[in-house]
Design a protein around this motif. Sequence first.
Motif, PDB file in Angstrom:
ATOM      1  N   ALA A  24     -24.123 -45.290  94.255  1.00 40.22           N
ATOM      2  CA  ALA A  24     -24.321 -46.562  93.546  1.00 40.22           C
ATOM      3  C   ALA A  24     -23.979 -47.761  94.428  1.00 40.22           C
ATOM      4  O   ALA A  24     -24.714 -48.759  94.447  1.00 40.22           O
ATOM      5  N   LEU A  25     -22.880 -47.685  95.176  1.00 38.09           N
ATOM      6  CA  LEU A  25     -22.491 -48.823  96.029  1.00 38.09           C
ATOM      7  C   LEU A  25     -23.452 -48.941  97.201  1.00 38.09           C
ATOM      8  O   LEU A  25     -23.795 -50.051  97.635  1.00 38.09           O
ATOM      9  N   GLY A  26     -23.909 -47.795  97.715  1.00 45.61           N
ATOM     10  CA  GLY A  26     -24.924 -47.812  98.777  1.00 45.61           C
ATOM     11  C   GLY A  26     -26.204 -48.479  98.297  1.00 45.61           C
ATOM     12  O   GLY A  26     -26.819 -49.274  99.017  1.00 45.61           O
ATOM     13  N   ALA A  27     -26.597 -48.194  97.062  1.00 52.25           N
ATOM     14  CA  ALA A  27     -27.820 -48.794  96.505  1.00 52.25           C
ATOM     15  C   ALA A  27     -27.680 -50.314  96.396  1.00 52.25           C
ATOM     16  O   ALA A  27     -28.685 -51.035  96.403  1.00 52.25           O
ATOM     17  N   GLN A  28     -26.436 -50.796  96.317  1.00 50.38           N
ATOM     18  CA  GLN A  28     -26.212 -52.253  96.257  1.00 50.38           C
ATOM     19  C   GLN A  28     -26.031 -52.852  97.653  1.00 50.38           C
ATOM     20  O   GLN A  28     -25.679 -54.020  97.791  1.00 50.38           O
ATOM     21  N   GLY A  29     -26.214 -52.027  98.703  1.00 52.20           N
ATOM     22  CA  GLY A  29     -26.180 -52.556 100.064  1.00 52.20           C
ATOM     23  C   GLY A  29     -24.877 -52.376 100.811  1.00 52.20           C
ATOM     24  O   GLY A  29     -24.721 -52.917 101.914  1.00 52.20           O
ATOM     25  N   ALA A  30     -23.925 -51.615 100.243  1.00 44.94           N
ATOM     26  CA  ALA A  30     -22.655 -51.387 100.960  1.00 44.94           C
ATOM     27  C   ALA A  30     -22.847 -50.303 102.020  1.00 44.94           C
ATOM     28  O   ALA A  30     -23.690 -49.417 101.884  1.00 44.94           O
ATOM     29  N   HIS A  31     -22.051 -50.398 103.079  1.00 50.03           N
ATOM     30  CA  HIS A  31     -21.969 -49.331 104.088  1.00 50.03           C
ATOM     31  C   HIS A  31     -20.801 -48.442 103.674  1.00 50.03           C
ATOM     32  O   HIS A  31     -19.669 -48.927 103.563  1.00 50.03           O
ATOM     33  N   ILE A  32     -21.070 -47.179 103.472  1.00 54.24           N
ATOM     34  CA  ILE A  32     -20.056 -46.283 102.910  1.00 54.24           C
ATOM     35  C   ILE A  32     -19.510 -45.343 103.983  1.00 54.24           C
ATOM     36  O   ILE A  32     -20.272 -44.785 104.785  1.00 54.24           O
ATOM     37  N   VAL A  33     -18.194 -45.163 103.956  1.00 55.43           N
ATOM     38  CA  VAL A  33     -17.573 -44.078 104.722  1.00 55.43           C
ATOM     39  C   VAL A  33     -17.036 -43.107 103.670  1.00 55.43           C
ATOM     40  O   VAL A  33     -16.094 -43.417 102.943  1.00 55.43           O
ATOM     41  N   ALA A  34     -17.725 -41.968 103.563  1.00 49.90           N
ATOM     42  CA  ALA A  34     -17.419 -40.991 102.522  1.00 49.90           C
ATOM     43  C   ALA A  34     -16.509 -39.921 103.103  1.00 49.90           C
ATOM     44  O   ALA A  34     -16.867 -39.280 104.097  1.00 49.90           O
ATOM     45  N   GLY A  35     -15.337 -39.720 102.485  1.00 46.44           N
ATOM     46  CA  GLY A  35     -14.382 -38.730 103.002  1.00 46.44           C
ATOM     47  C   GLY A  35     -14.019 -37.694 101.960  1.00 46.44           C
ATOM     48  O   GLY A  35     -13.930 -38.015 100.768  1.00 46.44           O
ATOM     49  N   ASP A  36     -13.810 -36.477 102.425  1.00 44.05           N
ATOM     50  CA  ASP A  36     -13.445 -35.394 101.497  1.00 44.05           C
ATOM     51  C   ASP A  36     -12.991 -34.195 102.333  1.00 44.05           C
ATOM     52  O   ASP A  36     -13.369 -34.060 103.502  1.00 44.05           O
ATOM     53  N   VAL A  37     -12.226 -33.290 101.708  1.00 44.59           N
ATOM     54  CA  VAL A  37     -11.935 -32.018 102.365  1.00 44.59           C
ATOM     55  C   VAL A  37     -13.213 -31.181 102.475  1.00 44.59           C
ATOM     56  O   VAL A  37     -13.323 -30.323 103.338  1.00 44.59           O
ATOM     57  N   ALA A  38     -14.164 -31.448 101.597  1.00 51.84           N
ATOM     58  CA  ALA A  38     -15.475 -30.781 101.661  1.00 51.84           C
ATOM     59  C   ALA A  38     -16.454 -31.672 102.440  1.00 51.84           C
ATOM     60  O   ALA A  38     -16.173 -32.841 102.691  1.00 51.84           O
ATOM     61  N   ASP A  39     -17.597 -31.106 102.798  1.00 49.32           N
ATOM     62  CA  ASP A  39     -18.573 -31.825 103.615  1.00 49.32           C
ATOM     63  C   ASP A  39     -19.181 -33.015 102.854  1.00 49.32           C
ATOM     64  O   ASP A  39     -19.571 -32.878 101.695  1.00 49.32           O
ATOM     65  N   CYS A  40     -19.261 -34.166 103.497  1.00 45.15           N
ATOM     66  CA  CYS A  40     -19.745 -35.390 102.853  1.00 45.15           C
ATOM     67  C   CYS A  40     -21.092 -35.845 103.391  1.00 45.15           C
ATOM     68  O   CYS A  40     -21.495 -36.996 103.136  1.00 45.15           O
TER      69      CYS A  40
END
Length: 249
Positions: A24-40
Amino acid sequence: MSVSGKVVLITGAARGLGFEYAQALGAQGAHIVAGDVADCASAASAAGNGSIGVRLDVTDPGSCEAMVAAAVAAFGRVDGIVNNAALYGSLSGGRFNAIPEADWDAAMAVNVKGIWNCCKAVVPAMRQGGGGSIVNIASLAATYGMPFALHYTTSKAAVIGLTRGLARELGRDNIRVNAIAPSAVMTEGTVAFLGDKYERGLEVIRTGQSIQRTLAPADLSGTVAWLLGDGSQFVTGQTVAVDGGTVML
Ligand SMILES: NC(=O)c1ccc[n+]([C@@H]2O[C@H](COP(=O)([O-])OP(=O)(O)OC[C@H]3O[C@@H](n4cnc5c(N)ncnc54)[C@H](O)[C@@H]3O)[C@@H](O)[C@H]2O)c1
């Protein structure tokens, strides 16, 4: 007023609501750094705008620092973080005196200390950029006082206290700290958490709401985007209940 062009870290973004926030934030034009113990990787590609995925364990301060370093290397700064990673469905519920000690400790390590670790890692980069917005994910469990999962409820109440205290410490740095307290929305975590009481649980939650429908992910991402964006510039230390009017704070 939007998040367009902002660099936003999202923890626990591999699935569930973290994935929804990335998209949702990406769709609004944000650059996302997605982090998780699982693959992102799929969260990063769903977000678009050159977004990246990183391996992150919020219980490890060095891992949190590496996420921030990856964001600065890719985009030059950090504007916001959504502290969403938590143990939820994997925790065993039950009466307060039957909760396994290991589960209690794990809930505190991820849901509370994990946010502290991420805040310590991200604040220097935000200061460098002249400010930022931290959004912590609490829960109706804390604002209502959910029984039979005292470790989870207590961890989410701690998130509200952390939000308030940190907001007072960081206001002079132009860094805002807020939280949201969602009611229940269907994710793998919710299904695992409520088990075979899933349908009944959602019905009970709906009955207590002023608005008689089930919470949707877009209800949450809209509030998160507002807290990250410049439309909420004078809002800090708050917990916004996104629960259809169940608990009025
Ligand atoms: N789904 C709901 O109804 C609901 C309601 C209120 C609050 N919340 C909160 O919203 C957030 C997301 O909920 P969800 O339903 O998407 O949960 P989920 O269990 O589906 O997803 C949680 C994510 O966090 C990640 N994670 C767990 N430990 C981690 C660690 N140590 N480091 C990094 N990542 C880690 C998991 O791998 C997973 O991808 C949580 O904070 C939860 O407590 C959810």
